[in-house]
Each structure stands twice: as structure tokens, then as C-alpha cells.
Design an enzyme around this catalytic site. Sequence first.
Site, mmCIF file in Angstrom:
data_model
loop_
_atom_site.group_PDB
_atom_site.id
_atom_site.type_symbol
_atom_site.label_atom_id
_atom_site.label_comp_id
_atom_site.label_asym_id
_atom_site.label_seq_id
_atom_site.Cartn_x
_atom_site.Cartn_y
_atom_site.Cartn_z
ATOM 1 N N LYS A 22 0.837 -1.207 0.000
ATOM 2 C CA LYS A 22 0.000 0.000 0.000
ATOM 3 C C LYS A 22 0.873 1.259 0.000
ATOM 4 O O LYS A 22 0.640 2.192 -0.770
ATOM 5 C CB LYS A 22 -0.870 0.001 1.258
ATOM 6 C CG LYS A 22 -1.500 1.350 1.597
ATOM 7 C CD LYS A 22 -2.355 1.313 2.834
ATOM 8 C CE LYS A 22 -1.579 1.479 4.099
ATOM 9 N NZ LYS A 22 -1.258 2.866 4.493
ATOM 10 N N ARG A 130 0.889 14.570 13.110
ATOM 11 C CA ARG A 130 1.378 14.306 11.746
ATOM 12 C C ARG A 130 1.420 15.573 10.886
ATOM 13 O O ARG A 130 0.747 15.698 9.870
ATOM 14 C CB ARG A 130 0.533 13.207 11.118
ATOM 15 C CG ARG A 130 0.598 11.944 11.960
ATOM 16 C CD ARG A 130 -0.028 10.761 11.360
ATOM 17 N NE ARG A 130 0.757 10.264 10.228
ATOM 18 C CZ ARG A 130 0.327 9.255 9.464
ATOM 19 N NH1 ARG A 130 -0.832 8.711 9.711
ATOM 20 N NH2 ARG A 130 1.043 8.828 8.442
ATOM 21 N N ARG A 425 -8.446 -0.566 4.903
ATOM 22 C CA ARG A 425 -7.569 0.435 4.270
ATOM 23 C C ARG A 425 -6.217 -0.156 3.932
ATOM 24 O O ARG A 425 -5.525 0.321 3.049
ATOM 25 C CB ARG A 425 -7.366 1.611 5.232
ATOM 26 C CG ARG A 425 -8.623 2.379 5.533
ATOM 27 C CD ARG A 425 -8.320 3.624 6.302
ATOM 28 N NE ARG A 425 -7.262 4.396 5.638
ATOM 29 C CZ ARG A 425 -6.835 5.575 6.068
ATOM 30 N NH1 ARG A 425 -7.350 6.096 7.154
ATOM 31 N NH2 ARG A 425 -5.900 6.229 5.436
HETATM 32 C C1 EPZ Z 1 4.439 6.919 6.165
HETATM 33 O O1 EPZ Z 1 3.682 7.946 6.770
HETATM 34 C C2 EPZ Z 1 3.535 5.703 6.112
HETATM 35 N N1 EPZ Z 1 2.368 6.009 5.289
HETATM 36 C C3 EPZ Z 1 3.099 5.339 7.533
HETATM 37 O O2 EPZ Z 1 2.320 4.152 7.441
HETATM 38 C C4 EPZ Z 1 4.350 5.028 8.351
HETATM 39 O O3 EPZ Z 1 3.975 4.751 9.681
HETATM 40 C C5 EPZ Z 1 5.293 6.243 8.329
HETATM 41 O O4 EPZ Z 1 5.597 6.597 6.962
HETATM 42 C C6 EPZ Z 1 6.596 5.972 9.060
HETATM 43 O O5 EPZ Z 1 7.246 4.884 8.465
HETATM 44 C C7 EPZ Z 1 2.488 5.954 3.949
HETATM 45 O O6 EPZ Z 1 3.547 5.688 3.410
HETATM 46 C C8 EPZ Z 1 1.248 6.250 3.158
HETATM 47 P P1 EPZ Z 1 6.611 10.244 8.174
HETATM 48 P P2 EPZ Z 1 4.269 9.475 6.777
HETATM 49 O O7 EPZ Z 1 6.531 11.496 7.398
HETATM 50 O O8 EPZ Z 1 5.013 9.712 5.524
HETATM 51 C C9 EPZ Z 1 6.793 13.542 11.585
HETATM 52 C C10 EPZ Z 1 0.463 2.779 7.841
HETATM 53 O O9 EPZ Z 1 0.028 2.256 8.876
HETATM 54 N N2 EPZ Z 1 6.696 14.523 10.500
HETATM 55 O O10 EPZ Z 1 7.761 9.322 7.927
HETATM 56 O O11 EPZ Z 1 3.147 10.378 7.111
HETATM 57 C C11 EPZ Z 1 5.534 12.700 11.740
HETATM 58 O O12 EPZ Z 1 4.586 13.352 12.535
HETATM 59 C C12 EPZ Z 1 0.946 4.213 7.872
HETATM 60 O O13 EPZ Z 1 0.556 2.205 6.730
HETATM 61 C C13 EPZ Z 1 6.829 15.882 10.789
HETATM 62 O O14 EPZ Z 1 7.004 16.260 11.946
HETATM 63 O O15 EPZ Z 1 5.270 9.410 7.998
HETATM 64 C C14 EPZ Z 1 6.073 11.449 12.387
HETATM 65 O O16 EPZ Z 1 6.179 11.670 13.785
HETATM 66 C C15 EPZ Z 1 0.767 4.845 9.243
HETATM 67 N N3 EPZ Z 1 6.766 16.787 9.783
HETATM 68 C C16 EPZ Z 1 7.475 11.298 11.780
HETATM 69 O O17 EPZ Z 1 7.810 12.595 11.264
HETATM 70 C C17 EPZ Z 1 6.585 16.409 8.472
HETATM 71 O O18 EPZ Z 1 6.546 17.280 7.587
HETATM 72 C C18 EPZ Z 1 7.567 10.299 10.632
HETATM 73 O O19 EPZ Z 1 6.519 10.597 9.740
HETATM 74 C C19 EPZ Z 1 6.446 15.028 8.186
HETATM 75 C C20 EPZ Z 1 6.521 14.114 9.210
#
Ligand code: EPZ
Length: 446
Positions: A22, A130, A425
Amino acid sequence: MDKIRIRGGRPLEGRIAISGAKNAALPLLAASLLTDQPLVLRNLPHLADIATMTHLLAQHGTELSMAGEHPGGGHMGQVMELRTRDLTSTEAPYDIVRKMRASVLVLGPLLARCGRARVSLPGGCAIGTRPVDMHIQGLEVLGAEIELDDGYIVARAPGGLRGGVVVFPRVSVGATENLLMAATLAKGEVILENAAREPEVADLANCLNAMGAKIEGIGGDTLHIQGVEALHGADYAVLPDRIEAATYAIAAAITGGRVELIGARPATMEAVSAALGQANVLLRPTDGGMMVECGLVGGGGGGDGRGDGNGVKSIDISTAPYPGFPTDLQAQMMALMTVADGAAMITETIFENRFQHVPELLRMGADIKVKGATAMVRGRGGNGGAGLHGAPVMATDLRASVSLVLAGLAASGETVVNRVYHLDRGYERLEEKLSGCGADITRLTE
Ligand code: EPZ
């Protein structure tokens, strides 16, 4: 609202075909906005989130056609052709984005393709606030003018995006993907430092290169992208879902069973294999994927292993960006640790609120104490051997809900998981795949 009923206590035996990932499919779909040529994607999973993304793309002007089913590694992934001849809208509306945060991945492609975008801020979700500040800051380094207006990201790059060096303050999968897509059409070289190294990011980069992009350093934490004038189409197969595969590995372990994961890629699951190996769960590569089985029952007794948690040992886990232990597997691992033979300390370092599954597991008799970002899980040996018992439980987010299914597979009696739309999902045909290996699991449609 559908529910899922599980009657636990049956070891899983058999084979499970792993679907396309996904979290690779979603950015790959967004990449179709970058060119006016057709992009064919294969091995796409049949998931609600995929449908939401295709609905979003259609309102941007992307023509979509199903090109039949693609027999890949035993999984019948869908084949889709996407073509965005012209963008009819550069707005990603709130009512779509609020349903799926990954919609924000159209921001980079829209900006790169036509120099403007109006994308709703995704807002928080059950696992955390997020924010998308790193997406925005990165695009500003490439020359985008961005402001927030009425809950929308309003971005402009009238003269196109330019080269630059983007240093991510922390690893972000989505920010890396948005910037990677935007950089492919920038005027000059873009360097992304502290980039996410998840296999899904590499899958996107490989597909973009197949579309004519010039990306180097794939798989590492520094990506070099030489912008090009335009991208062309490609024909690309989505990689198998490592999180789905690991989820079913834990399903085999928690029931003391033996399951072959068809299509799983060991190279993308090294941290998971190592952790499960320490817990006495053996993942062995096979010609078709990976075999999962519990090691010999440790300690006294022997027997079928049911009495002492199937020989699963308690281990400490701390989530981390790839190649570390994935946060998307933390809830599932916690379910396994509730039936292991000791005490496990589980630390969540990526999201600030990813223990939503704990209160529900407690209802099933688990012994878990949360303190800040750490949960102490006392396994079967730790709670006097009572083990888990079935109960009605509530799903709150995708991975928390599947951890309740896993617990239900091991629990005595009946478990009913409510709000299974969360499951739909991210897990294709979950009850079919599990019942195919002997689980007593049924979807109750109300
Ligand atoms: C991706 O989400 C995945 N989703 C998530 O999977 C996964 O948990 C996550 O990466 C971490 O591996 C998809 O790929 C669609 P991040 P993403 O940006 O990109 C913070 C699932 O269950 N952050 O790596 O949103 C954020 O809050 C889902 O399949 C900022 O602060 O995750 C988090 O604490 C859940 N500012 C950390 O970084 C930003 O601009 C990592 O988030 C972006 C992120």
C-alpha cells in the site's frame, strides 16, 4: 459497520500470498500526475486507500483504466493504466484528504507539473498530529511560494522549481517522496539529505527513473536528482508489502503455526526477521518467499507449546526509520509479546500516540503498562499463565486493528473487532487469507 469475529486457539498452517505494498502504491499512483504519458502500474492491492487515491487523481484529470489482473507471486494484484493528459484541477479537496493523509503526496507532482497546487492540510489522525512542515519547507527550498489559507496549502512555482539542497531535520517518508517527485522536473540538481530509506521510497525512485527521471543514491539517505524537461510513461510492478508479510508472520507465531508467505522479499524484512528470530520465531527464505515457524518450545514442558506461549520469547523492541524496526509493526509485535514467555519493553519513537491498541488488548487479559513512549508487556508467563481471552474490541487505526485480530487468533473464546473499515484500508482480503490457513474468522456485515 462491518465487524470481524474470531474464534481463537487454532494454529495457522498453509500459504498466504502477499499483496503489493500500500505504502508504495500510493506515491506511485501520485507520480502519474508528473507526465502526460500513460503509466501502467501492476500488482496494485485492492484496498480502500487505493480507491481513495484514484478518486483524487480522477478529479485532477487523470484517466484511469483497469487493465485486468496481474498474476504476480500468487497474488492477483490489479493492473491499472493512468494517464493525465491535462490537469483539470490543481486542488486536492478537504473531503478527500481528510479520509487519507497520503493525498498530500499530490502536492509535489502538481507543483512540478504545472507550477501551482491547492492541497488541504491533512490534519491529524489517531496516531498523532502528523504535520507536513517538512514537505512545505523542502518545496520552498526548491523555490515554491507557499502559504496556508483556510486549512489549505496554497503553493505556486510560476517559473517552475529550481535545484537546491534539502536537509530533512528528521526522517520523513512522505516528505522524501513529495520532494523526490517534485525534484524530477526541477531546473537543476536537487540533493535530499537525511532522506527516508524505506523500500517504498526506493520503489518510487526506481519507477521515476523508468519514467525518465535521473535519480542517484537510491536506497541511501542522500538522493541526487538531476531535473529533466519532461517524464514519459512506464510499466511498473509494485513491490510486495513487507508490513503485510510481517503481520502474517506474527499471525503464524502467535498461533504456534507454520505459514509460507508467498512473494515476501527477505531483503526488505531484515530488522523484522532479526527481532522475530530473537523471539524464537524463525523466518526462512524459500523459493517462493519466506517460511515462518516457531522454534522448538523452550524451557520445561515441551508439548504443543500452547501452555507456555508457543515457545515465543519476550524481546525488547524500539521502532526506528528503515532499516530499523518499523513503527507499522509495533502494535502487531505487542500482541505477540502478550503471549510470550517473559517481559518485553516496547518503545515507539516515530509517532506520539501509537499505543491505541493497548486498552483493547487489556480487555483481552493482556498485562501491559504504558509509561510515556514505552510499554512494558508481561507475557503469558508474566500474568500467571492466564493467557488472552476473547472480548468485543474496537479498532482505532490500521495497525492497531490488525493487532487485535492477531490477539484474537491466540485468545481462548470469541473476539469481535468493531470498525473494521480501518483494516480494509491496508489489508487485502484479510479474513480470506487467514481462514485459508485454518483460522476461524468471519466478517459480520450489519
Ligand atoms: C508513512 O507515513 C507511512 N504512510 C506510515 O504508514 C508510516 O507509519 C510512516 O511513513 C513511518 O514509516 C504511507 O507511506 C502512506 P513520516 P508518513 O513522514 O510519511 C513527523 C500505515 O500504517 N513529521 O515518515 O506520514 C511525523 O509526525 C501508515 O501504513 C513531521 O514532523 O510518515 C512522524 O512523527 C501509518 N513533519 C514522523 O515525522 C513532516 O513534515 C515520521 O513521519 C512530516 C513528518
